[in-house]
Design a protein around this motif. Sequence first.
Motif, PDB file in Angstrom:
ATOM      1  N   SER A   1      40.926  40.443  45.048  1.00  6.56           N
ATOM      2  CA  SER A   1      41.804  41.511  44.577  1.00  6.56           C
ATOM      3  C   SER A   1      43.157  40.925  44.236  1.00  6.56           C
ATOM      4  O   SER A   1      43.614  39.988  44.885  1.00  6.56           O
ATOM      5  CB  SER A   1      41.986  42.555  45.677  1.00  6.56           C
ATOM      6  N   SER A   2      43.817  41.489  43.210  1.00  9.34           N
ATOM      7  CA  SER A   2      45.165  41.015  42.884  1.00  9.34           C
ATOM      8  C   SER A   2      46.212  41.995  43.402  1.00  9.34           C
ATOM      9  O   SER A   2      47.388  41.873  43.109  1.00  9.34           O
ATOM     10  CB  SER A   2      45.297  40.846  41.367  1.00  9.34           C
ATOM     11  N   SER A   3      45.769  42.973  44.207  1.00  8.96           N
ATOM     12  CA  SER A   3      46.680  43.998  44.723  1.00  8.96           C
ATOM     13  C   SER A   3      47.686  43.412  45.716  1.00  8.96           C
ATOM     14  O   SER A   3      47.314  42.795  46.706  1.00  8.96           O
ATOM     15  CB  SER A   3      45.865  45.105  45.403  1.00  8.96           C
ATOM     16  N   THR A   4      48.965  43.633  45.433  1.00 13.53           N
ATOM     17  CA  THR A   4      50.027  43.137  46.318  1.00 13.53           C
ATOM     18  C   THR A   4      49.902  43.758  47.702  1.00 13.53           C
ATOM     19  O   THR A   4      50.082  43.086  48.714  1.00 13.53           O
ATOM     20  CB  THR A   4      51.413  43.521  45.727  1.00 13.53           C
ATOM     21  N   ALA A   5      49.589  45.053  47.743  1.00 14.62           N
ATOM     22  CA  ALA A   5      49.475  45.745  49.037  1.00 14.62           C
ATOM     23  C   ALA A   5      48.335  45.155  49.871  1.00 14.62           C
ATOM     24  O   ALA A   5      48.489  44.915  51.065  1.00 14.62           O
ATOM     25  CB  ALA A   5      49.249  47.240  48.818  1.00 14.62           C
ATOM     26  N   ARG A   6      47.197  44.893  49.222  1.00 14.41           N
ATOM     27  CA  ARG A   6      46.065  44.329  49.977  1.00 14.41           C
ATOM     28  C   ARG A   6      46.394  42.925  50.491  1.00 14.41           C
ATOM     29  O   ARG A   6      46.042  42.565  51.603  1.00 14.41           O
ATOM     30  CB  ARG A   6      44.803  44.284  49.114  1.00 14.41           C
ATOM     31  N   LYS A   7      47.081  42.131  49.648  1.00  9.65           N
ATOM     32  CA  LYS A   7      47.466  40.776  50.080  1.00  9.65           C
ATOM     33  C   LYS A   7      48.369  40.866  51.306  1.00  9.65           C
ATOM     34  O   LYS A   7      48.223  40.107  52.257  1.00  9.65           O
ATOM     35  CB  LYS A   7      48.222  40.041  48.962  1.00  9.65           C
ATOM     36  N   LYS A   8      49.312  41.807  51.270  1.00 14.05           N
ATOM     37  CA  LYS A   8      50.263  41.946  52.372  1.00 14.05           C
ATOM     38  C   LYS A   8      49.539  42.359  53.653  1.00 14.05           C
ATOM     39  O   LYS A   8      49.774  41.816  54.720  1.00 14.05           O
ATOM     40  CB  LYS A   8      51.336  42.975  52.009  1.00 14.05           C
TER      41      LYS A   8
ATOM     42  N   SER B   1      40.691  37.538  41.221  1.00 19.16           N
ATOM     43  CA  SER B   1      40.509  38.931  40.821  1.00 19.16           C
ATOM     44  C   SER B   1      39.326  39.053  39.882  1.00 19.16           C
ATOM     45  O   SER B   1      38.998  38.122  39.160  1.00 19.16           O
ATOM     46  CB  SER B   1      41.777  39.502  40.200  1.00 19.16           C
TER      47      SER B   1
ATOM     48  N   THR C   1      55.431  51.906  38.815  1.00 20.94           N
ATOM     49  CA  THR C   1      54.383  51.408  39.722  1.00 20.94           C
ATOM     50  C   THR C   1      53.225  52.386  39.862  1.00 20.94           C
ATOM     51  O   THR C   1      52.065  51.990  39.954  1.00 20.94           O
ATOM     52  CB  THR C   1      54.961  51.139  41.139  1.00 20.94           C
TER      53      THR C   1
ATOM     54  N   HIS D   1      55.675  54.325  49.168  1.00 17.54           N
ATOM     55  CA  HIS D   1      56.838  54.159  48.292  1.00 17.54           C
ATOM     56  C   HIS D   1      58.047  54.881  48.900  1.00 17.54           C
ATOM     57  O   HIS D   1      57.932  56.026  49.331  1.00 17.54           O
ATOM     58  CB  HIS D   1      56.522  54.743  46.914  1.00 17.54           C
TER      59      HIS D   1
ATOM     60  N   THR E   1      43.195  34.150  46.702  1.00 17.17           N
ATOM     61  CA  THR E   1      42.823  35.377  45.985  1.00 17.17           C
ATOM     62  C   THR E   1      42.166  35.046  44.649  1.00 17.17           C
ATOM     63  O   THR E   1      42.476  34.037  44.024  1.00 17.17           O
ATOM     64  CB  THR E   1      44.052  36.277  45.688  1.00 17.17           C
TER      65      THR E   1
END
Length: 203
Positions: A14-21, A34, A158, A170, A32
Amino acid sequence: MEASAPQYKLILGSSSTARKKILGDMGYEFTTMSADIDEKAIRKEKPEDLVMALAEAKAEVIIPRVSIGESEGDAEPTLLITCDQVVVYEGAVREKPSSEAEARQFMKDYANGHAATVSSVLVTNLATGTRRGEWDKVEIYFHDLPDEVIDKLIEEGTVLYAAGGLIIEHPLVLPYIKEVVGSTDSVMGLPKGLTERLIKEVL
């Protein structure tokens, strides 16, 4: 005493910033990749079936691109995590908004109402082929969302890339969240408890 490193490699598909965090916050080291899939080509009646099918489609695209250890004797299996998420509002599945107008309508609908997120997690052990996946659902209840807040969110942009135009973490949205029934990390796209359990199950 240093904690021993996990005996596997982890890839977040996944390239999702939230998932990475979230995965980073859980203490995992990972790389990662995608998957560019045509999400609109996959249709299911039930949101739970849809997110599972999408996570599987992403895994199918990524797996051939991963070289599994140069030597057969590589002791560390590689685990691939793929996920998907949709927002469900009044029984209808909502994906990323197709326009600013649609994003605005989505957010107006949520005001003083509620929506749910349905998230899937699929973990594939690339060494053994073992695969475990499950979905998780969270209900989100909203206060009124003022027009000026919706305007700011759309201007910032976003929300146009979020399922259902919904980003509860958010700073502009947080004050208008009445209640979240379930875990916030699940709403952000990666349920922690479920992910940890599936990783253990495929090892």
